[in-house]
Design a protein around this motif. Structure first.
Motif, PDB file in Angstrom:
ATOM      1  N   VAL A 185     -50.983 -40.079  68.837  1.00 31.58           N
ATOM      2  CA  VAL A 185     -49.838 -39.432  69.493  1.00 31.58           C
ATOM      3  C   VAL A 185     -49.563 -40.073  70.848  1.00 31.58           C
ATOM      4  O   VAL A 185     -48.407 -40.192  71.271  1.00 31.58           O
ATOM      5  N   GLU A 186     -50.609 -40.497  71.528  1.00 33.27           N
ATOM      6  CA  GLU A 186     -50.438 -41.069  72.866  1.00 33.27           C
ATOM      7  C   GLU A 186     -49.562 -42.318  72.831  1.00 33.27           C
ATOM      8  O   GLU A 186     -48.813 -42.581  73.796  1.00 33.27           O
ATOM      9  N   ARG A 187     -49.608 -43.090  71.753  1.00 32.28           N
ATOM     10  CA  ARG A 187     -48.735 -44.265  71.664  1.00 32.28           C
ATOM     11  C   ARG A 187     -47.273 -43.841  71.655  1.00 32.28           C
ATOM     12  O   ARG A 187     -46.432 -44.454  72.320  1.00 32.28           O
TER      13      ARG A 187
ATOM     14  N   VAL B  20     -38.586 -40.760  69.445  1.00 30.03           N
ATOM     15  CA  VAL B  20     -39.390 -41.908  69.037  1.00 30.03           C
ATOM     16  C   VAL B  20     -39.680 -41.863  67.540  1.00 30.03           C
ATOM     17  O   VAL B  20     -39.627 -42.891  66.856  1.00 30.03           O
ATOM     18  N   VAL B  21     -39.968 -40.672  67.008  1.00 28.13           N
ATOM     19  CA  VAL B  21     -40.198 -40.530  65.565  1.00 28.13           C
ATOM     20  C   VAL B  21     -38.953 -40.978  64.788  1.00 28.13           C
ATOM     21  O   VAL B  21     -39.044 -41.727  63.809  1.00 28.13           O
ATOM     22  N   VAL B  22     -37.776 -40.519  65.233  1.00 27.25           N
ATOM     23  CA  VAL B  22     -36.531 -40.894  64.538  1.00 27.25           C
ATOM     24  C   VAL B  22     -36.265 -42.388  64.694  1.00 27.25           C
ATOM     25  O   VAL B  22     -35.816 -43.058  63.753  1.00 27.25           O
ATOM     26  N   ALA B  23     -36.548 -42.955  65.876  1.00 26.39           N
ATOM     27  CA  ALA B  23     -36.323 -44.390  66.089  1.00 26.39           C
ATOM     28  C   ALA B  23     -37.265 -45.238  65.240  1.00 26.39           C
ATOM     29  O   ALA B  23     -36.870 -46.289  64.725  1.00 26.39           O
ATOM     30  N   MET B  24     -38.518 -44.815  65.099  1.00 26.33           N
ATOM     31  CA  MET B  24     -39.434 -45.513  64.191  1.00 26.33           C
ATOM     32  C   MET B  24     -38.867 -45.503  62.777  1.00 26.33           C
ATOM     33  O   MET B  24     -38.885 -46.523  62.071  1.00 26.33           O
ATOM     34  N   THR B  25     -38.371 -44.340  62.353  1.00 29.92           N
ATOM     35  CA  THR B  25     -37.797 -44.209  61.014  1.00 29.92           C
ATOM     36  C   THR B  25     -36.555 -45.074  60.866  1.00 29.92           C
ATOM     37  O   THR B  25     -36.339 -45.712  59.826  1.00 29.92           O
ATOM     38  N   SER B  26     -35.732 -45.127  61.910  1.00 27.04           N
ATOM     39  CA  SER B  26     -34.516 -45.939  61.874  1.00 27.04           C
ATOM     40  C   SER B  26     -34.847 -47.415  61.675  1.00 27.04           C
ATOM     41  O   SER B  26     -34.272 -48.093  60.816  1.00 27.04           O
ATOM     42  N   GLY B  27     -35.794 -47.920  62.482  1.00 26.23           N
ATOM     43  CA  GLY B  27     -36.175 -49.327  62.333  1.00 26.23           C
ATOM     44  C   GLY B  27     -36.792 -49.616  60.983  1.00 26.23           C
ATOM     45  O   GLY B  27     -36.552 -50.671  60.380  1.00 26.23           O
TER      46      GLY B  27
ATOM     47  N   SER C 118     -48.238 -33.246  64.344  1.00 23.83           N
ATOM     48  CA  SER C 118     -49.299 -33.693  65.239  1.00 23.83           C
ATOM     49  C   SER C 118     -50.567 -32.904  64.951  1.00 23.83           C
ATOM     50  O   SER C 118     -50.522 -31.714  64.636  1.00 23.83           O
ATOM     51  N   TYR C 119     -51.704 -33.594  65.056  1.00 26.31           N
ATOM     52  CA  TYR C 119     -52.987 -32.930  64.853  1.00 26.31           C
ATOM     53  C   TYR C 119     -54.101 -33.727  65.529  1.00 26.31           C
ATOM     54  O   TYR C 119     -54.269 -34.913  65.245  1.00 26.31           O
ATOM     55  N   ASP C 120     -54.811 -33.082  66.441  1.00 29.05           N
ATOM     56  CA  ASP C 120     -56.024 -33.652  67.034  1.00 29.05           C
ATOM     57  C   ASP C 120     -55.800 -35.079  67.542  1.00 29.05           C
ATOM     58  O   ASP C 120     -56.589 -35.984  67.265  1.00 29.05           O
ATOM     59  N   GLY C 121     -54.713 -35.282  68.285  1.00 30.67           N
ATOM     60  CA  GLY C 121     -54.443 -36.583  68.883  1.00 30.67           C
ATOM     61  C   GLY C 121     -53.765 -37.581  67.976  1.00 30.67           C
ATOM     62  O   GLY C 121     -53.565 -38.735  68.375  1.00 30.67           O
ATOM     63  N   LYS C 122     -53.402 -37.181  66.763  1.00 35.79           N
ATOM     64  CA  LYS C 122     -52.732 -38.083  65.822  1.00 35.79           C
ATOM     65  C   LYS C 122     -51.357 -37.521  65.448  1.00 35.79           C
ATOM     66  O   LYS C 122     -51.155 -36.314  65.429  1.00 35.79           O
ATOM     67  N   MET C 123     -50.434 -38.428  65.156  1.00 27.70           N
ATOM     68  CA  MET C 123     -49.165 -38.045  64.553  1.00 27.70           C
ATOM     69  C   MET C 123     -49.243 -38.441  63.084  1.00 27.70           C
ATOM     70  O   MET C 123     -49.272 -39.624  62.749  1.00 27.70           O
ATOM     71  N   CYS C 124     -49.304 -37.443  62.208  1.00 28.53           N
ATOM     72  CA  CYS C 124     -49.502 -37.665  60.775  1.00 28.53           C
ATOM     73  C   CYS C 124     -48.157 -37.667  60.058  1.00 28.53           C
ATOM     74  O   CYS C 124     -47.469 -36.641  60.041  1.00 28.53           O
TER      75      CYS C 124
END
Length: 468
Positions: free
Chosen positions: A255-257, A272-279, A429-435
Motif C-alpha cells: 500500500v505504501e507504494r 492511483v488504483v484507477v490510473a494503474m487500471t487505465s495504463g 487493503s489488508y495488513d500493508g498490502k493492496m490486494c
C-alpha cells in the motif's frame, strides 16, 4: 418463515442469469498455525462445519409461489445441509498459483441454486508452499463487498493465540452492518407497519428534489462531464460475446507504494488504483489492436459526504455513490493519465456532493439501469455500454488477522462482470498490502492473467513519472 426482499436484493435476483451470476466472493490465503499437523485442512473443515447456531442470513433462499402471491420472498431452508455449503477441495500438482486461480475461476463461474441458501465456502489444500486457501462466495442479494470486509473484522481476531472462534455463518453477537436483512420474525405479506408509512413520508419529502437532480445529472452527461450517468463510453472488446464462464486473477502490492504516488502527485490512493487500471487496459487493448481513440469510462463506487438527509434512517449524511470516471486511456504519458483520472474523479464527486443520500442512490441507480435494462430486454451488445470497466476499492483491516491461529496472508475479492463491462477489478487493503482481484468473462477478456504484469509495470511507471 418468510421475509420480504428489499428493492436492492430483488434487483440483484431479477437480473441474474446463467450468463451473469450475481454472487460476489473472495480468495483468502492463510498460513497454518504453528501447532498444525498433517491433517490441518480436515480440522479446518470440521471447525467451519461445527456451528452452534446458524446466522439467519445464511439460511435464506429466494422463493415464490401462489402463497406469496407470485412475488419473491426470502424463505428459511428447513433442510439445511452445511456439508453442501462447506466443501473440501484439493489442487492438482504442482499446486502453484496457476492451479489455484484456475480452480477459483471455475468455482466462481457456477451459479448458486435458488433452492438452497445462496452461499458456498471451499477449503482448498495442496498448495506447494504449505499455505491453505479458502474461496467463499455469497449472492449479492445477501451481502455486498463492504459488508463482507466488515464481516472479516467480526469473525477474525488480532490475537494469534485465540481459539474456539466461530465460522462467519455462525450467529455472532454483533450483526454485520450493511448486510441485507429482513424483519427478525415472520412477515405478513399484507402487513405494512407504521414505521414503514413514516419512512415512506420521509422519502416523499426528500424526493421533491429528484427532478432537479435528474436534470443536472443528464445535463452533465450530455456535455460529457463526469456524473453518475455516461453517454459517451466507446465500444471495445469488453462488451462483446459475454458468457457465464469466468477467469480470476489476483496479486497484491505494498500500500505504501500507492500512497507514495498519491502524495507525490497530489492525488488519492483511489486515483492511483484507477490510473494503474487505465495504463494496464491501454497496454492490453493495444496488444489486441482494440484501443479506441476515445477514453474508456470506469464505473467507480465512491464514499461521499453528502448534503444532510431528511430520511428518518439517515445517520450523519454519509452516502455511497457511483461516478463514471474518464480513465485517460488515450493518453500515452502515465502522469498525464493520473491527472486526467484525478480531475474526472474530483469533478464527479463534486457533482454528487450537493445531493442528499436518496438523490445519490437514485442517480447512481439510473446509471446501473443503463447497464441492466438491455440485459433484461435481451438487447445486450445492441446499445452503447454505459461504462467499460468496474473499478472498486474497499478499505480493509490494517493489521494482521487470525482464525483459530491461522494467519490471514491475503484477501483477494472476486466480483461481478456484466455485459458491456466484462471486466471487474476490485481491490481491498489488508495488513500493508493492496490486494487486487480481477474477474472477467473468459471469452470477452482472453488471457486475463496477462493483466497482472501490466499492473505491476504501470505502478512502476507512475512512481518514476511523479518521483515517488
Amino acid at each position: 418463515m418468510v421475509t420480504l426482499l428489499d428493492p436492492t436484493s430483488l434487483g440483484f435476483l431479477t437480473v441474474e442469469s446463467r450468463q451473469m451470476p450475481m454472487h460476489v466472493g473472495g480468495l483468502h490465503l492463510f498460513a497454518r498455525p504453528e501447532d498444525a499437523d498433517d491433517g490441518y485442512e480436515r480440522t479446518l473443515v470440521n471447525q467451519l462445519r461445527t456451528v452452534p447456531e446458524m446466522s439467519p442470513l445464511y439460511l435464506r433462499h429466494p422463493h415464490r409461489s401462489a402463497r406469496t402471491a407470485g412475488q419473491l420472498v426470502w424463505e428459511t431452508d428447513r433442510s439445511f445441509d452445511i456439508e453442501h455449503h462447506v466443501r473440501h477441495s484439493a489442487l492438482p500438482r504442482p499446486g502453484g498459483g496457476r492451479e489455484l486461480l484456475e480452480l477459483v475461476s471455475r468455482l466462481h463461474s457456477t451459479r448458486l441454486p435458488w433452492e438452497r441458501p445462496l452461499w458456498e465456502s471451499h477449503v482448498i489444500e495442496g498448495l506447494s508452499d504449505g499455505r491453505v486457501a479458502i474461496y467463499h462466495k455469497i449472492h449479492h442479494a445477501l451481502m455486498d463487498g463492504v459488508s463482507a470486509i466488515r464481516l472479516l473484522n467480526v469473525v477474525l481476531s488480532d490475537d494469534p493465540e485465540e481459539r474456539g472462534m466461530l465460522a462467519p455463518w455462525a450467529l455472532h453477537p454483533a450483526p454485520v452492518e450493511g448486510a441485507s436483512r429482513g424483519p427478525a420474525g415472520s412477515t405478513d405479506l399484507a402487513h405494512v407497519s407504521l414505521t414503514a408509512v413514516r419512512s415512506a413520508l420521509g422519502l416523499l419529502a426528500e424526493a421533491a428534489g429528484l427532478p432537479g437532480a435528474l436534470v443536472r445529472t443528464l445535463s452533465r452527461s450530455v456535455r460529457d462531464q463526469p456524473s453518475t450517468v455516461s453517454l459517451h463510453s466507446p465500444r471495445t472488446m469488453l462488451d462483446r460475446e459475454f458468457t457465464g464462464a469466468r477467469r480470476f486473477a489476483a496479486q497484491d502490492w505494498p500500500v505504501e507504494r500507492l500512497h507514495a504516488v498519491a502524495r507525490s502527485s497530489g492525488t488519492t490512493i483511489n486515483d492511483v488504483v484507477v490510473a494503474m487500471t487505465s495504463g494496464m487496459l491501454r497496454r492490453y487493448l493495444l496488444q489486441h489492436d482494440e484501443l479506441p481513440r476515445q477514453s474508456l469510462v470506469a464505473m467507480v463506487p465512491v464514499g461521499l459526504k453528502a448534503r444532510e438527509s431528511h430520511l428518518p434512517s439517515a445517520d450523519g449524511g454519509n452516502a455511497v455513490g457511483a461516478v463514471m470516471v474518464r480513465m485517460g486511456t488515450e493518453i500515452a504519458d502515465p502522469a498525464g493519465r493520473l491527472r486526467a483520472v484525478h480531475e474526472s474523479m474530483k469533478a464527479g464527486k463534486a457533482a454528487l456532493a450537493s445531493m442528499t443520500p436518496l438523490q445519490i442512490m437514485a442517480m447512481s441507480g439510473l446509471g446501473q439501469a443503463q447497464a441492466m435494462l438491455p440485459v433484461l430486454w435481451g438487447a445486450s451488445g445492441l446499445t452503447r455500454p454505459p461504462y467499460n470497466v468496474i473499478v472498486s476499492n474497499v478499505p480493509g483491516p490494517r493489521q494482521a488477522k487470525y482464525f483459530n491461529g491461522a494467519r490471514l496472508l491475503g484477501n483477494y475479492p472476486a466480483s461481478i462482470p456484466i455485459p458491456g463491462a466484462a471486466l471487474n477489478i476490485t481491490c481491498t487493503s489488508y495488513d500493508g498490502k493492496m490486494c487486487f482481484g480481477l474477474t472477467g468473462c473468459r471469452r470477452a477478456v482472453p488471457r486475463l492473467q496477462q493483466m497482472l504484469p501490466f499492473l505491476d509495470e504501470e505502478l512502476a511507471l507512475l512512481e518514476e513519472a511523479v518521483g515517488a
